[in-house]
Write an enzyme that holds these catalytic residues in place. Structure first.
Site, PDB file in Angstrom:
ATOM      1  N   ILE A 214       0.822  -1.219   0.000  1.00 56.24           N
ATOM      2  CA  ILE A 214       0.000   0.000   0.000  1.00 56.24           C
ATOM      3  C   ILE A 214       0.855   1.268   0.000  1.00 56.24           C
ATOM      4  O   ILE A 214       0.403   2.325  -0.448  1.00 56.24           O
ATOM      5  CB  ILE A 214      -0.985  -0.025   1.206  1.00 56.24           C
TER       6      ILE A 214
ATOM      7  N   ASP B 184       1.780  -0.721   9.393  1.00 53.24           N
ATOM      8  CA  ASP B 184       2.086   0.487  10.162  1.00 53.24           C
ATOM      9  C   ASP B 184       3.581   0.820  10.050  1.00 53.24           C
ATOM     10  O   ASP B 184       3.973   1.959   9.732  1.00 53.24           O
ATOM     11  CB  ASP B 184       1.701   0.211  11.624  1.00 53.24           C
TER      12      ASP B 184
HETATM   13  P1  ADP Z   1      -2.998  -5.246  12.543  1.00 53.05           P
HETATM   14  O1  ADP Z   1      -2.203  -4.951  13.796  1.00 53.05           O
HETATM   15  O2  ADP Z   1      -4.178  -4.293  12.366  1.00 53.05           O
HETATM   16  O3  ADP Z   1      -3.373  -6.677  12.420  1.00 53.05           O
HETATM   17  P2  ADP Z   1      -0.865  -5.587  10.568  1.00 53.05           P
HETATM   18  O4  ADP Z   1      -0.042  -4.523   9.912  1.00 53.05           O
HETATM   19  O5  ADP Z   1      -0.164  -6.578  11.416  1.00 53.05           O
HETATM   20  O6  ADP Z   1      -2.018  -4.801  11.356  1.00 53.05           O
HETATM   21  O7  ADP Z   1      -1.677  -6.362   9.461  1.00 53.05           O
HETATM   22  C1  ADP Z   1      -2.756  -5.835   8.752  1.00 53.05           C
HETATM   23  C2  ADP Z   1      -2.699  -6.318   7.323  1.00 53.05           C
HETATM   24  O8  ADP Z   1      -1.750  -5.530   6.614  1.00 53.05           O
HETATM   25  C3  ADP Z   1      -2.261  -7.766   7.177  1.00 53.05           C
HETATM   26  O9  ADP Z   1      -3.182  -8.429   6.321  1.00 53.05           O
HETATM   27  C4  ADP Z   1      -0.884  -7.671   6.519  1.00 53.05           C
HETATM   28  O10 ADP Z   1      -0.664  -8.748   5.639  1.00 53.05           O
HETATM   29  C5  ADP Z   1      -1.018  -6.371   5.749  1.00 53.05           C
HETATM   30  N1  ADP Z   1       0.218  -5.685   5.370  1.00 53.05           N
HETATM   31  C6  ADP Z   1       1.467  -5.752   5.905  1.00 53.05           C
HETATM   32  N2  ADP Z   1       2.311  -4.942   5.250  1.00 53.05           N
HETATM   33  C7  ADP Z   1       1.596  -4.332   4.260  1.00 53.05           C
HETATM   34  C8  ADP Z   1       1.877  -3.400   3.215  1.00 53.05           C
HETATM   35  N3  ADP Z   1       3.103  -2.880   3.053  1.00 53.05           N
HETATM   36  N4  ADP Z   1       0.867  -3.018   2.375  1.00 53.05           N
HETATM   37  C9  ADP Z   1      -0.382  -3.501   2.526  1.00 53.05           C
HETATM   38  N5  ADP Z   1      -0.715  -4.383   3.482  1.00 53.05           N
HETATM   39  C10 ADP Z   1       0.261  -4.802   4.335  1.00 53.05           C
END
Ligand code: ADP
Length: 175
Positions: A11, A34
């Site tokens: 993203i 994040d």
């Molecule tokens: P949460 O703590 O809300 O679960 P995470 O970041 O651990 O947040 O995961 C939320 C989603 O974001 C997961 O499905 C993960 O695969 C996805 N994710 C991780 N990195 C990226 C990225 N660079 N772009 C888009 N989605 C991502």
């Protein structure tokens, strides 16, 4: 223009009006999406998060706040806080829907045309992916039907499992 699009990818690479971050309540930056957003966006995002932390003590689960995008291709980041999964009996579904709704409402207020969501809470926070995808998709679809802004939402799925789930949901919508 299709109102909902599903892609697989990172993203932080997207150039839209705002990307949504799966943030934590303290807006501290962490792992997963994040961490990727803070790393790519640079110090400006963290500074704005710190200000919000001082002013309003962070962001409760189900809510969302807006910062600029720093060095990201997208000019704004909507930091939405999803629920931590505890088995489903602690209002997780409602809080997850509210995280999407709060983000959509911010986008509406700012008259953003295109925003992109990650799959909030389905990483470290442990929300079951299928249930989360249904809540996300239905909440977004309903909001877009009823409101002029945002005009379009892109679901950016990082992992294959989420991508396939969202592909199925969008196909069901078309058929
Ligand atoms: P949460 O703590 O809300 O679960 P995470 O970041 O651990 O947040 O995961 C939320 C989603 O974001 C997961 O499905 C993960 O695969 C996805 N994710 C991780 N990195 C990226 C990225 N660079 N772009 C888009 N989605 C991502």
């Amino acid at each position: 223009m299709e109102k909902i699009e599903v892609i697989q990818g990172d993203i932080t690479k997207l150039k839209v009006d705002a990307i949504v971050n799966a943030a934590n309540s303290q807006l501290m930056g962490g792992g997963g999406v994040d961490g990727a957003i803070h790393k790519a966006g640079g110090i400006k995002i963290a500074e704005e998060c710190a200000k919000i932390r001082e002013q309003q003590n962070g962001c409760l689960p189900g809510n969302a706040v807006l910062t600029s995008g720093g060095n990201l291709p997208s000019p704004y980041v909507i930091h939405a806080v999803g629920p931590i999964w505890h088995g489903g009996k602690r209002n997780e579904a409602e809080i997850l829907a509210n995280a999407y709704l709060s983000s959509l409402q911010l986008a509406k207020d700012k008259r953003f045309s295109v925003i992109a969501f990650p799959n909030i809470s389905t990483g470290v926070y442990g929300y079951p992916k299928k249930e989360a995808s249904q809540i996300a998709f239905n909440t977004v679809n309903k909001f877009l039907t009823k409101n002029e802004f945002p005009k379009k939402v892109i679901f950016v799925c990082f992992d294959e499992e989420n991508y396939l789930l969202y592909k199925e949901l969008i196909q069901n919508l078309a058929s």
